[in-house]
Design an enzyme around this catalytic site. Structure first.
Site, PDB file in Angstrom:
ATOM      1  N   GLY A  11       0.831  -1.212   0.000  1.00 46.72           N
ATOM      2  CA  GLY A  11       0.000   0.000   0.000  1.00 46.72           C
ATOM      3  C   GLY A  11       0.859   1.253   0.000  1.00 46.72           C
ATOM      4  N   PHE A  12       0.195   2.384   0.072  1.00 47.82           N
ATOM      5  CA  PHE A  12       0.871   3.683   0.051  1.00 47.82           C
ATOM      6  C   PHE A  12       1.892   3.777   1.203  1.00 47.82           C
ATOM      7  CE2 PHE A  12      -0.191   7.953   2.139  1.00 47.82           C
ATOM      8  CZ  PHE A  12       0.942   8.602   1.653  1.00 47.82           C
ATOM      9  N   ASP A  32       0.353  -8.664   1.747  1.00 44.94           N
ATOM     10  CA  ASP A  32      -0.717  -7.787   1.264  1.00 44.94           C
ATOM     11  C   ASP A  32      -1.670  -8.607   0.415  1.00 44.94           C
ATOM     12  OD1 ASP A  32      -2.105  -5.574  -0.224  1.00 44.94           O
ATOM     13  OD2 ASP A  32      -0.598  -4.359   0.798  1.00 44.94           O
ATOM     14  N   ASN A  33      -2.976  -8.308   0.495  1.00 45.09           N
ATOM     15  CA  ASN A  33      -3.926  -9.014  -0.388  1.00 45.09           C
ATOM     16  C   ASN A  33      -4.223  -8.212  -1.650  1.00 45.09           C
ATOM     17  OD1 ASN A  33      -5.564  -6.965   0.487  1.00 45.09           O
ATOM     18  ND2 ASN A  33      -7.214  -8.266   1.263  1.00 45.09           N
ATOM     19  N   GLY A  37      -3.707  -2.039  -2.474  1.00 41.09           N
ATOM     20  CA  GLY A  37      -2.273  -1.938  -2.754  1.00 41.09           C
ATOM     21  C   GLY A  37      -1.972  -2.306  -4.199  1.00 41.09           C
ATOM     22  N   ASP A  57      -4.192 -12.697   2.712  1.00 41.81           N
ATOM     23  CA  ASP A  57      -5.181 -11.896   3.450  1.00 41.81           C
ATOM     24  C   ASP A  57      -4.962 -12.129   4.943  1.00 41.81           C
ATOM     25  OD1 ASP A  57      -7.545 -10.974   4.716  1.00 41.81           O
ATOM     26  OD2 ASP A  57      -8.586 -11.123   2.778  1.00 41.81           O
ATOM     27  N   LEU A  72      -0.096  -2.587   9.085  1.00 40.73           N
ATOM     28  CA  LEU A  72      -0.694  -1.491   8.303  1.00 40.73           C
ATOM     29  C   LEU A  72      -1.818  -1.968   7.391  1.00 40.73           C
ATOM     30  CD1 LEU A  72       2.158  -0.273   9.164  1.00 40.73           C
ATOM     31  CD2 LEU A  72       2.006   1.078   7.103  1.00 40.73           C
ATOM     32  N   TYR A 144     -14.768   0.965   9.720  1.00 36.88           N
ATOM     33  CA  TYR A 144     -13.354   1.351   9.887  1.00 36.88           C
ATOM     34  C   TYR A 144     -13.108   1.869  11.310  1.00 36.88           C
ATOM     35  CZ  TYR A 144      -8.984   3.870   8.695  1.00 36.88           C
ATOM     36  OH  TYR A 144      -7.682   4.329   8.633  1.00 36.88           O
ATOM     37  N   TYR A 158      -3.759  -7.989  24.708  1.00 36.85           N
ATOM     38  CA  TYR A 158      -2.599  -8.874  24.493  1.00 36.85           C
ATOM     39  C   TYR A 158      -1.402  -8.351  25.286  1.00 36.85           C
ATOM     40  CZ  TYR A 158      -4.113 -12.483  21.288  1.00 36.85           C
ATOM     41  OH  TYR A 158      -4.701 -13.605  20.756  1.00 36.85           O
TER      42      TYR A 158
HETATM   43  P1  NAD Z   1      -3.584   1.840   1.539  1.00 37.01           P
HETATM   44  O1  NAD Z   1      -4.995   1.489   1.212  1.00 37.01           O
HETATM   45  O2  NAD Z   1      -2.715   2.396   0.464  1.00 37.01           O
HETATM   46  O3  NAD Z   1      -2.816   0.594   2.156  1.00 37.01           O
HETATM   47  C1  NAD Z   1      -3.449  -0.445   2.837  1.00 37.01           C
HETATM   48  C2  NAD Z   1      -2.865  -1.758   2.334  1.00 37.01           C
HETATM   49  O4  NAD Z   1      -3.444  -2.851   3.077  1.00 37.01           O
HETATM   50  C3  NAD Z   1      -3.180  -2.028   0.865  1.00 37.01           C
HETATM   51  O5  NAD Z   1      -1.994  -2.390   0.193  1.00 37.01           O
HETATM   52  C4  NAD Z   1      -4.189  -3.156   0.901  1.00 37.01           C
HETATM   53  O6  NAD Z   1      -4.168  -3.952  -0.268  1.00 37.01           O
HETATM   54  C5  NAD Z   1      -3.771  -3.886   2.148  1.00 37.01           C
HETATM   55  N1  NAD Z   1      -4.832  -4.698   2.766  1.00 37.01           N
HETATM   56  C6  NAD Z   1      -6.107  -4.335   3.029  1.00 37.01           C
HETATM   57  N2  NAD Z   1      -6.757  -5.349   3.624  1.00 37.01           N
HETATM   58  C7  NAD Z   1      -5.884  -6.377   3.742  1.00 37.01           C
HETATM   59  C8  NAD Z   1      -5.967  -7.698   4.254  1.00 37.01           C
HETATM   60  N3  NAD Z   1      -7.117  -8.179   4.783  1.00 37.01           N
HETATM   61  N4  NAD Z   1      -4.872  -8.493   4.196  1.00 37.01           N
HETATM   62  C9  NAD Z   1      -3.708  -8.025   3.658  1.00 37.01           C
HETATM   63  N5  NAD Z   1      -3.579  -6.784   3.147  1.00 37.01           N
HETATM   64  C10 NAD Z   1      -4.652  -5.964   3.196  1.00 37.01           C
HETATM   65  O7  NAD Z   1      -3.679   2.859   2.775  1.00 37.01           O
HETATM   66  P2  NAD Z   1      -2.528   3.607   3.585  1.00 37.01           P
HETATM   67  O8  NAD Z   1      -2.874   5.042   3.580  1.00 37.01           O
HETATM   68  O9  NAD Z   1      -1.196   3.170   3.166  1.00 37.01           O
HETATM   69  O10 NAD Z   1      -2.831   3.090   5.060  1.00 37.01           O
HETATM   70  C11 NAD Z   1      -2.002   2.128   5.715  1.00 37.01           C
HETATM   71  C12 NAD Z   1      -2.471   1.968   7.157  1.00 37.01           C
HETATM   72  O11 NAD Z   1      -2.368   3.214   7.848  1.00 37.01           O
HETATM   73  C13 NAD Z   1      -3.929   1.518   7.279  1.00 37.01           C
HETATM   74  O12 NAD Z   1      -4.036   0.587   8.335  1.00 37.01           O
HETATM   75  C14 NAD Z   1      -4.658   2.779   7.645  1.00 37.01           C
HETATM   76  O13 NAD Z   1      -5.807   2.531   8.408  1.00 37.01           O
HETATM   77  C15 NAD Z   1      -3.602   3.532   8.455  1.00 37.01           C
HETATM   78  N6  NAD Z   1      -3.852   4.972   8.424  1.00 37.01           N
HETATM   79  C16 NAD Z   1      -3.559   5.708   7.304  1.00 37.01           C
HETATM   80  C17 NAD Z   1      -3.841   7.060   7.296  1.00 37.01           C
HETATM   81  C18 NAD Z   1      -3.527   7.917   6.103  1.00 37.01           C
HETATM   82  O14 NAD Z   1      -3.916   9.092   6.108  1.00 37.01           O
HETATM   83  N7  NAD Z   1      -2.833   7.473   5.086  1.00 37.01           N
HETATM   84  C19 NAD Z   1      -4.440   7.676   8.401  1.00 37.01           C
HETATM   85  C20 NAD Z   1      -4.757   6.875   9.500  1.00 37.01           C
HETATM   86  C21 NAD Z   1      -4.446   5.525   9.512  1.00 37.01           C
END
Ligand code: NAD
Ligand code: UDP
Length: 327
Positions: A11-12, A32-33, A37, A57, A72, A144, A158
């Protein structure tokens, strides 16, 4: 050599973190699933023999011995988590459970990506870690918000029951290169719209606020937090009367969404885009701004990248990416 697992590693933010861990000398596994991503985010990382990718997943258990797990995995954009609400809650809760079980079995430290969304539509401003939030349990954002709240609960238990070394980071809106053009969050939407000469879609009247953190600043905070010795962490949070180690990270600069739109148009002067008003989605928080006193004190950290500079870097990324894909 230390071994790290990054869930959501394609992901990002997960791809930025994986790159940093490789730079810091770690062996890194990204799981990652690929729901939100993309393999494109990690194509360069795959050239490194210390990096491996597992398509999986995290709702289902996984194996492996790691020193550190960064959790993440979870869609973060409202559009994407609302498209798969059941999977989102399960990812937050079952995914966290599987991460914690792995940590319990192997003694790994866990850094969990929680969110400012656990404060909901906040009644306390700016938001401090001790604030318990104002969250709707049954709305379209609840999958969420409540999923992430339950993940914090699991992590706390935990820690109390099994002694797992868990650190929670509540991330406020973070942006930067490698966001997906169709991510749906406000900064990527506005930049992509401006570059394509489409109207910038402001939801509601644009008076709602957010605080925007550049991705590099967040990754700095995460690494500093994970590197702190546990005894120091426990003492710090004990003195603050906080039951678990939980830190806000974000940039306290607060902007209305209307101001953000103007700023992006200022930075893309050739754009022919105008502003288009759209309905405000339900439960959209009115305002948000982190209090980062604890992160400053514990980590000696504060964000370094001002909004205009971060936006310029992000615009440069999307310029290249959009030109590529529009060709
Ligand atoms: P993103 O959507 O780019 O990345 C999330 C990644 O998780 C993706 O690659 C997705 O394919 C993967 N994913 C989702 N469900 C999955 C699963 N069941 N099994 C395996 N992989 C899975 O988003 P991001 O902005 O990179 O966010 C990353 C984390 O940071 C997330 O947990 C998000 O809640 C948290 N977060 C981000 C922000 C933000 O502003 N970017 C703010 C608060 C929290
Ligand atoms: N928003 C907007 N236009 C868009 C996308 C989002 O006006 O094209 C608004 C959204 O309603 C919210 C803010 O921008 O008030 C931040 O939205 P985002 O989805 O980035 O993150 P959130 O903080 O809501 O999770």
């Amino acid at each position: 050599m230390k071994k790290a697992l990054v869930t959501g590693g394609a992901g990002f933010l997960g791809s930025h973190l994986s790159r940093r861990l490789l730079d810091d000398g770690y062996e890194v596994t990204a799981v990652d699933n690929l729901y939100t991503g993309s393999m494109k985010n990690i194509d360069r990382l795959l050239e490194n023999p210390r990096f491996s990718f597992l398509q999986h997943d995290i709702v289902r258990p996984f194996d492996g011995e790691y020193d550190e797990i960064y959790n993440l995995a979870c869609p973060a954009s409202p559009i994407h988590y609302q498209n798969s609400p059941v999977e989102t809650t399960l990812t937050c809760v079952m995914g966290m459970h599987n991460v914690l079980e792995r940590a319990r079995a192997t003694g790994a430290k866990v850094l969990h990506a929680s969110t400012s969304e656990i404060y909901g539509d906040p009644m306390v401003h700016p938001q401090v870690e001790a604030y318990r939030g104002n969250v709707n349990t049954v709305g379209i954002r609840s999958c969420y918000d409540e999923g992430k709240r339950c993940a914090e609960t699991l992590a706390s238990d935990y820690r109390r029951v099994y002694g797992v070394d868990v650190r929670l980071v509540r991330i406020f809106n973070t942006y930067g290169p490698r966001m997906h053009p169709n991510d749906g969050r406000v900064i990527s939407n506005f930049i992509v719209q401006a570059l394509r000469n489409e109207d910038l879609t402001i939801y509601g009247d644009g008076s709602q606020t957010r605080s925007f953190q550049y991705s590099d600043d967040l990754i700095d905070a995460m690494r500093l937090y994970m590197d702190k010795p546990r005894a120091e962490i426990d003492k710090f949070f004990d003195e603050k009367n906080l039951e678990v180690p939980v830190l806000n990270t974000g940039n306290p600069g607060e902007y209305t969404i209307a101001t953000l739109a103007k700023e992006i148009l200022r930075l893309i002067p050739e754009s022919k885009s105008k502003i288009a008003m759209r309905p405000l989605p339900s439960d959209d928080p009115r305002r948000r701004k982190p209090d980062i006193t604890l992160a400053k004190e514990l980590l000696g950290w504060e964000p370094r990248v001002p909004l205009a500079e971060g936006l310029e870097k992000t615009i440069a990324y999307f310029r290249e990416r959009i030109l590529d894909s529009d060709e």
